[in-house]
Design an enzyme around this catalytic site. Structure first.
Site, PDB file in Angstrom:
ATOM      1  N   ASP A 192       0.880  -1.171   0.000  1.00 33.11           N
ATOM      2  CA  ASP A 192       0.000   0.000   0.000  1.00 33.11           C
ATOM      3  C   ASP A 192       0.915   1.218   0.000  1.00 33.11           C
ATOM      4  O   ASP A 192       1.731   1.389   0.913  1.00 33.11           O
ATOM      5  CB  ASP A 192      -0.872   0.023   1.260  1.00 33.11           C
ATOM      6  CG  ASP A 192      -1.936  -1.064   1.238  1.00 33.11           C
ATOM      7  OD1 ASP A 192      -2.108  -1.721   0.203  1.00 33.11           O
ATOM      8  OD2 ASP A 192      -2.605  -1.257   2.273  1.00 33.11           O
ATOM      9  N   ASP A 351     -13.418  -3.481  -1.333  1.00 33.67           N
ATOM     10  CA  ASP A 351     -13.131  -3.104   0.058  1.00 33.67           C
ATOM     11  C   ASP A 351     -14.411  -3.258   0.884  1.00 33.67           C
ATOM     12  O   ASP A 351     -15.089  -2.267   1.177  1.00 33.67           O
ATOM     13  CB  ASP A 351     -12.657  -1.643   0.127  1.00 33.67           C
ATOM     14  CG  ASP A 351     -11.362  -1.409  -0.636  1.00 33.67           C
ATOM     15  OD1 ASP A 351     -10.458  -2.251  -0.528  1.00 33.67           O
ATOM     16  OD2 ASP A 351     -11.262  -0.397  -1.346  1.00 33.67           O
TER      17      ASP A 351
END
Ligand code: 1PR
Length: 497
Positions: A192, A351
């Site tokens: 990330d 998500d």
């Protein structure tokens, strides 16, 4: 053409590729080069184009050098399509090209394949099993071609490219890879990435998507290392793929995000496994009012070294619209990129967040009965999809979203889970099972890995094709090698170096 040797890598869809070859008038020079007897290596679509034609895009004529047509994998066999990942080669005869591969796996990513027949028998160098046998390498005279990607097949692939370039045959080394054969379950390292408060691009890691330190008044963005260096480390440690997620891409203009493009360029110089990049893949209008489509953004990522792009927020909007109208517009990022680059290049990153209910009739979303009841003893749940890195929820369940994006042309699902992210107590098996049962495209389980046993658990109990982890690898709590040796000793097909 002055070149002595030609590597012809093909990425994308058959029709697009033939169209480009014709419009640029490359077809005849290509045939002339091959007919002149000069060494030629076609890769992936670069192999398929040598056949008579493909049923992709409704039936398109190819270069017609090899007898046979390229057809789609059968989904009724229950195997995920595209065929993505590391698989074995059954070498039919000896040739310099594959002489140094031994029994190491190589990397495939495709939905269409050519099959062996009496007419093309003298071309077939290797086949691979996926439901049935398909042609994974051909060779006749100066013409070599592979369905897999040598340039993404780690050490085995580099040996193939060297054999092609040198034209020499070394004695084949022996690789003790005597484990379960077939398509390996992939282990993916995820980075990330975002700019920290000083403006440097860093690898960060969230705790249920909160990437800021919990102590200190200024709650800085956690910094777990530099993206290119970490990607290099994971490649050498045996990661089957590396994923970069530009986690603030939803609010930035990615083509203005030159550091991220630079990260990809530098990473792809030393990382010879597939790279996926996500974050901000959508249409934009810049400060001068110039419009960029999601396809423009994706194209820039591909040019910088990405093999796949991952779409998050935009996919939720597209899926909601598709569910509302039942119509494909051809205009969504998924459809456009899938058409131009092939479904295998389009990952949808979900998500989701678990929503508990007491009574399934209280929601229009599909629920499951859960083995992990909610805080008030709720026995049912569904998974609300979110956008903008979990900041906003939408009225669509992860299973519904997965089905819709598959219909729109996505080739793979990256299934995160906000509740499990950074917790280290294992993947959300109920979520992964629900989604992988609902689609035929491969599903990557993500969020929650804390030990090698969690990988075994997700592969034993769900249809996941791959499992992704971040925190445990960044913090060196568990190595990729430990994960793989545990999988391998548990009888799970695993790629070893
Ligand atoms: O919406 O198209 O711009 O894409 C944004 C992308 O950035 C999405 O793929 C979204 O998942 C990701 N993202 C946005 N915010 C965050 C955040 O963490 N604040 N990261 C974020 C998602 C989840 C995983 C993580 C696993 C494994 N990160 O990628 O790596 O949960 O972690 P673990 O092994 O440590 O548990 P768009």
């Amino acid at each position: 053409m002055g070149a002595e040797k030609l590597i012809f890598p093909g990425v994308g869809a058959f029709e697009q590729a033939m169209g480009v070859l014709r419009s640029k008038e490359y077809t005849e020079p290509l045939k002339e080069f091959i007919q002149a007897g000069k060494p030629f290596l076609g890769i992936c679509l670069g192999m398929q184009l040598l056949f008579e034609g493909s049923e992709e895009n409704g039936g398109v004529e190819g270069l017609g050098l090899i007898p046979g047509k390229v057809t789609k994998f059968d989904t009724f066999l229950g195997l995920p399509v595209p065929h993505i990942g590391w698989n074995n080669l059954d070498q039919r005869r000896k040739s310099p090209l594959l002489s140094r591969v031994g029994d190491r796996r190589v990397y495939f990513v495709h939905s269409y394949r050519a099959t062996p027949s009496p007419e093309n028998d003298d071309w077939v160098l290797a086949t691979t099993e996926y439901g049935s046998s398909f042609i994974s390498a051909v060779q006749r005279g100066n013409i070599n071609a592979t369905q897999f990607h040598p340039e993404k097949s780690g050490g085995a692939g580099l040996d193939i490219i060297e054999s092609f370039l040198e034209g020499s045959v070394d004695a084949p080394p022996s690789y003790a890879n005597g484990h379960v054969k077939g398509l390996a379950k992939r282990v993916i390292a995820c980075l990330d990435v975002r700019a920290n408060d000083a403006g440097d691009l860093v690898v960060t890691k969230g705790d249920q998507y909160d990437v800021r330190e919990t102590d200190g008044a200024d709650r800085e963005v956690r910094n777990l290392g530099a993206p290119v260096e970490l990607a290099g480390r994971y490649f050498s440690e045996g990661a089957d793929e590396v994923t970069f997620l530009n986690i603030t891409g939803f609010r930035d203009f990615p083509l203005g995000d030159l550091p991220m493009l630079e990260v990809l360029r530098r990473a792809s110089e030393g990382v010879f496994v597939p790279l996926t990049v996500g974050g901000g893949i959508r249409g934009f209008t810049d400060a001068e009012g110039r419009r960029y489509s999601a396809l423009d953004v994706a194209a820039e990522y591909f040019r910088s070294g990405a093999d796949k792009v991952s779409i998050g927020s935009e996919a939720v909007d597209a899926a909601l619209e598709y569910m509302r109208t039942g119509e494909k517009t051809g205009k969504t990022a998924i459809e456009q990129i899938s058409w131009a680059y092939g479904a295998q290049a389009v990952v949808v990153s979900i998500d989701p967040r678990r929503v508990y209910v007491t009574d399934p009739a209280s929601t229009q979303r599909p629920t499951i009965q859960t083995a992990h009841p909610g805080p008030n003893g709720e026995q049912y749940c569904w998974w609300e999809c979110t956008v903008k890195g979990g900041r906003e929820g939408r009225d669509i369940d992860a299973v519904e979203l997965a089905r819709a994006v598959e219909a729109l042309g996505a080739g793979e699902i990256l299934l995160n889970c906000i509740d499990k992210d950074g917790q280290g107590d294992g993947f959300d098996l109920e979520l992964v099972r629900a989604v992988s049962n609902a689609v035929t495209i491969p599903v990557i389980a993500s969020s929650g890995a804390g030990s090698p046993e969690h990988f075994k658990e997700v592969f034993d109990n769900t249809g996941a094709a791959a499992a992704l982890a971040a925190g445990i690898f960044h913090r060196k709590e568990v190595s990729i090698e430990e994960v793989k040796s545990h999988m391998s000793s548990s009888g799970i097909p695993t790629r070893t170096l």
